[in-house]
Design an enzyme around this catalytic site. Structure first.
Site, short mmCIF file in Angstrom:
data_model
loop_
_atom_site.label_atom_id
_atom_site.label_comp_id
_atom_site.label_asym_id
_atom_site.label_seq_id
_atom_site.Cartn_x
_atom_site.Cartn_y
_atom_site.Cartn_z
N GLU A 58 -6.20 21.96 32.57
CA GLU A 58 -5.36 23.17 32.52
C GLU A 58 -5.97 24.18 31.54
O GLU A 58 -6.07 25.38 31.83
CB GLU A 58 -3.92 22.82 32.10
CG GLU A 58 -3.00 24.04 32.16
CD GLU A 58 -1.74 23.89 31.34
OE1 GLU A 58 -1.81 23.36 30.20
OE2 GLU A 58 -0.68 24.33 31.80
N TRP A 80 1.24 22.55 37.93
CA TRP A 80 1.68 23.93 38.21
C TRP A 80 2.12 24.13 39.66
O TRP A 80 2.45 25.25 40.07
CB TRP A 80 0.55 24.93 37.86
CG TRP A 80 0.53 25.29 36.40
CD1 TRP A 80 -0.29 24.76 35.44
CD2 TRP A 80 1.39 26.21 35.73
NE1 TRP A 80 0.02 25.31 34.21
CE2 TRP A 80 1.03 26.20 34.36
CE3 TRP A 80 2.42 27.05 36.15
CZ2 TRP A 80 1.67 27.00 33.41
CZ3 TRP A 80 3.07 27.85 35.20
CH2 TRP A 80 2.68 27.81 33.86
N TYR A 94 -1.38 33.23 32.23
CA TYR A 94 -2.28 33.10 31.07
C TYR A 94 -3.74 33.52 31.29
O TYR A 94 -4.25 34.36 30.55
CB TYR A 94 -2.26 31.65 30.57
CG TYR A 94 -0.89 31.14 30.23
CD1 TYR A 94 -0.30 31.44 29.01
CD2 TYR A 94 -0.17 30.35 31.12
CE1 TYR A 94 0.97 30.98 28.70
CE2 TYR A 94 1.10 29.88 30.82
CZ TYR A 94 1.66 30.20 29.60
OH TYR A 94 2.93 29.75 29.30
N CYS A 159 5.04 30.97 27.92
CA CYS A 159 5.80 30.22 26.91
C CYS A 159 4.98 30.17 25.62
O CYS A 159 5.49 30.44 24.55
CB CYS A 159 6.09 28.81 27.39
SG CYS A 159 7.35 28.81 28.67
N ARG A 179 7.70 30.68 22.65
CA ARG A 179 9.06 31.27 22.68
C ARG A 179 10.11 30.31 23.20
O ARG A 179 11.28 30.40 22.86
CB ARG A 179 9.07 32.54 23.55
CG ARG A 179 8.79 32.25 24.99
CD ARG A 179 9.12 33.35 25.97
NE ARG A 179 8.75 32.90 27.30
CZ ARG A 179 9.52 32.18 28.12
NH1 ARG A 179 10.75 31.87 27.78
NH2 ARG A 179 9.08 31.79 29.30
N SER A 180 9.69 29.37 24.08
CA SER A 180 10.60 28.46 24.76
C SER A 180 9.83 27.17 24.98
O SER A 180 8.74 27.21 25.54
CB SER A 180 11.01 29.09 26.09
OG SER A 180 11.66 28.18 26.93
N ASP A 182 9.96 23.11 26.20
CA ASP A 182 10.50 21.89 26.80
C ASP A 182 9.94 20.74 25.96
O ASP A 182 8.78 20.34 26.12
CB ASP A 182 9.99 21.87 28.26
CG ASP A 182 10.31 20.61 29.02
OD1 ASP A 182 10.71 19.61 28.41
OD2 ASP A 182 10.13 20.65 30.26
N1 LIG Z 1 10.43 22.97 32.64
C1 LIG Z 1 9.14 23.22 32.39
N2 LIG Z 1 8.52 22.55 31.39
C2 LIG Z 1 7.21 22.77 31.12
O1 LIG Z 1 6.69 22.13 30.18
C3 LIG Z 1 6.50 23.71 31.91
C4 LIG Z 1 7.18 24.40 32.92
N3 LIG Z 1 8.49 24.13 33.16
N4 LIG Z 1 6.54 25.30 33.71
C5 LIG Z 1 5.19 25.68 33.47
C6 LIG Z 1 4.38 24.66 32.76
C7 LIG Z 1 3.91 23.46 33.55
N5 LIG Z 1 3.87 22.41 32.52
C8 LIG Z 1 4.07 21.07 32.81
C9 LIG Z 1 4.49 20.70 34.07
C10 LIG Z 1 4.71 19.37 34.36
C11 LIG Z 1 4.50 18.40 33.38
C12 LIG Z 1 4.72 16.97 33.73
O2 LIG Z 1 5.39 16.64 34.70
N6 LIG Z 1 4.13 16.02 32.99
C13 LIG Z 1 4.23 14.60 33.25
C14 LIG Z 1 2.98 14.05 33.88
C15 LIG Z 1 2.44 14.86 34.99
C16 LIG Z 1 0.91 14.79 35.12
O3 LIG Z 1 0.20 14.86 34.10
O4 LIG Z 1 0.45 14.70 36.24
C17 LIG Z 1 4.40 13.87 31.92
O5 LIG Z 1 5.03 12.81 31.94
O6 LIG Z 1 3.87 14.36 30.91
C18 LIG Z 1 4.07 18.78 32.12
C19 LIG Z 1 3.85 20.11 31.84
C20 LIG Z 1 4.23 22.98 31.25
N7 LIG Z 1 5.13 24.01 31.69
O1 LIG Z 2 3.49 25.70 28.15
C1 LIG Z 2 4.69 25.60 28.43
C2 LIG Z 2 5.20 26.24 29.56
C3 LIG Z 2 6.53 26.12 29.83
N1 LIG Z 2 7.32 25.40 29.01
C4 LIG Z 2 8.77 25.27 29.37
C5 LIG Z 2 9.78 25.89 28.47
C6 LIG Z 2 10.97 26.06 29.40
O2 LIG Z 2 11.64 24.81 29.53
C7 LIG Z 2 10.31 26.41 30.72
C8 LIG Z 2 10.22 27.89 30.97
O3 LIG Z 2 11.49 28.40 31.23
P1 LIG Z 2 11.98 29.82 30.66
O4 LIG Z 2 13.34 29.99 31.26
O5 LIG Z 2 11.02 30.85 31.14
O6 LIG Z 2 12.02 29.72 29.17
O7 LIG Z 2 9.01 25.88 30.63
C9 LIG Z 2 6.82 24.75 27.91
O8 LIG Z 2 7.53 24.06 27.17
N2 LIG Z 2 5.51 24.90 27.65
#
Ligand SMILES: Nc1nc(=O)c2c([nH]1)NC[C@@H]1CN(c3ccc(C(=O)N[C@@H](CCC(=O)O)C(=O)O)cc3)CN21
Ligand SMILES: O=c1ccn([C@H]2C[C@H](O)[C@@H](COP(=O)(O)O)O2)c(=O)[nH]1
Length: 277
Positions: A58, A80, A94, A159, A179-180, A182
């Protein structure tokens, strides 16, 4: 990684339960900071197994300036997929802002190229910054991410918004505003990604990797991640792995996945969690 676990506990104990854009619901606190000294090891979470391959691909994809998920798919990275159009487009996210920021006169700025130049030639500067927050390209809040991408807007607003670097005593440190965040799925990726970028920049500019600092605005645990967070809190962090970069590419833009080796990563088992879209 104790600070990360402490933040999970903080959110569980002190967070507000709020609604959120995805409809999942999240418990959140506002304004927290975590710091890692890269001399202590590479901050890849040990209390659950992380997919370093996804994180590294990524980051290389961002650095290449690409905003189509084709490269990620070709390399087995699916993180993604949910936000892209059928053609794999994410709009000017990005990579586009970092490498190809559009100015009002139609010219473009390569923020990463400028950053490297500044770090090499003017280390004491307090202006080593790049940002993804291009207001002109932010999504229309009424549309779905892929609809925004199809309309030429960002699928999601950044984010990890603002990166700043600092050189002192031959060490390169990095500070990132998120800013946000997860905390269960995104934060471990953001931490390792910032660490990897700092290692690459330090190598390119002949500095030692210093501290990384993550400053988080809305720090949240989704309602369907609370049990997973509690499970993680029963685990004790192990020793951190080490990152080896196997060669010194001629520029920041010539790293390949094969250049990175993670040594001594012995995480506890993966904890599955659903991603909020
Ligand atoms: N809700 C949300 N959280 C995020 O962290 C996030 C988004 N949305 N949207 C954009 C990007 C995408 N990102 C992501 C998306 C998926 C995983 C995830 O599912 N991780 C799993 C393993 C998946 C894999 O590596 O194939 C994990 O258990 O870490 C992590 C970050 C970070 N961002
Ligand atoms: O790099 C990243 C990308 C995304 N996120 C998380 C933070 C939020 O849970 C969602 C984005 O939702 P918004 O409503 O736009 O805040 O994705 C992250 O932690 N890290």
């Amino acid at each position: 990684m104790r600070a990360y676990l402490d933040l999970l506990q903080d959110v569980l104990d002190n967070g507000y339960d709020k609604n959120d854009r995805t409809g999942t619901g999240a418990r959140s606190v506002f304004g927290r900071q975590i710091r890692y000294d890269l001399a202590q090891g590479f901050p890849l979470l040990t209390t659950k197994k992380l997919h370093f391959k996804s994180i590294a691909h990524e980051l290389l994809w961002f650095i290449s300036g690409d905003t189509n998920i084709r490269y990620l798919r070709e390399n087995g990275v699916s993180i993604w997929n949910e936000w892209a159009t059928e053609d794999g487009e994410l709009g000017p996210v990005y990579g586009s802002q970092w490498r190809n920021w559009t100015c009002p006169d139609g010219s473009h700025v390569d923020q990463l190229d400028r950053l490297v130049h500044g770090l090499k030639t003017n280390p004491d500067s307090r202006r080593h910054i790049f940002s993804g927050w291009n207001v002109a390209d932010l999504p229309d809040e009424q549309l779905k991410p892929w609809e925004n991408a199809a309309a030429g807007k960002m699928a999601l607003p950044p984010c990890h918004v603002l990166y700043q670097f600092y050189v002192a005593g031959g060490r390169l440190s990095a500070s990132l505003y998120i800013r946000s965040n997860d905390l269960f799925l995104g934060n471990p990726y953001n931490t390792a990604s910032l660490a990897l970028l700092t290692h690459m920049l330090a190598q390119q500019c002949d500095y030692t990797p210093g501290d990384i600092i993550l400053s988080i605005g809305d720090a949240h645990l989704y309602s369907n991640h609370l049990e997973q967070a509690r499970l993680q809190l029963t685990r004790t962090p192990g020793p951190l792995p080490q990152l080896k970069i196997l060669r010194k590419p001629d520029s920041l833009f010539e790293y390949r996945f094969e250049d990175f080796e993670i040594e001594g990563y012995e995480p506890q088992p993966h904890i599955p969690a659903a991603i909020a879209i």
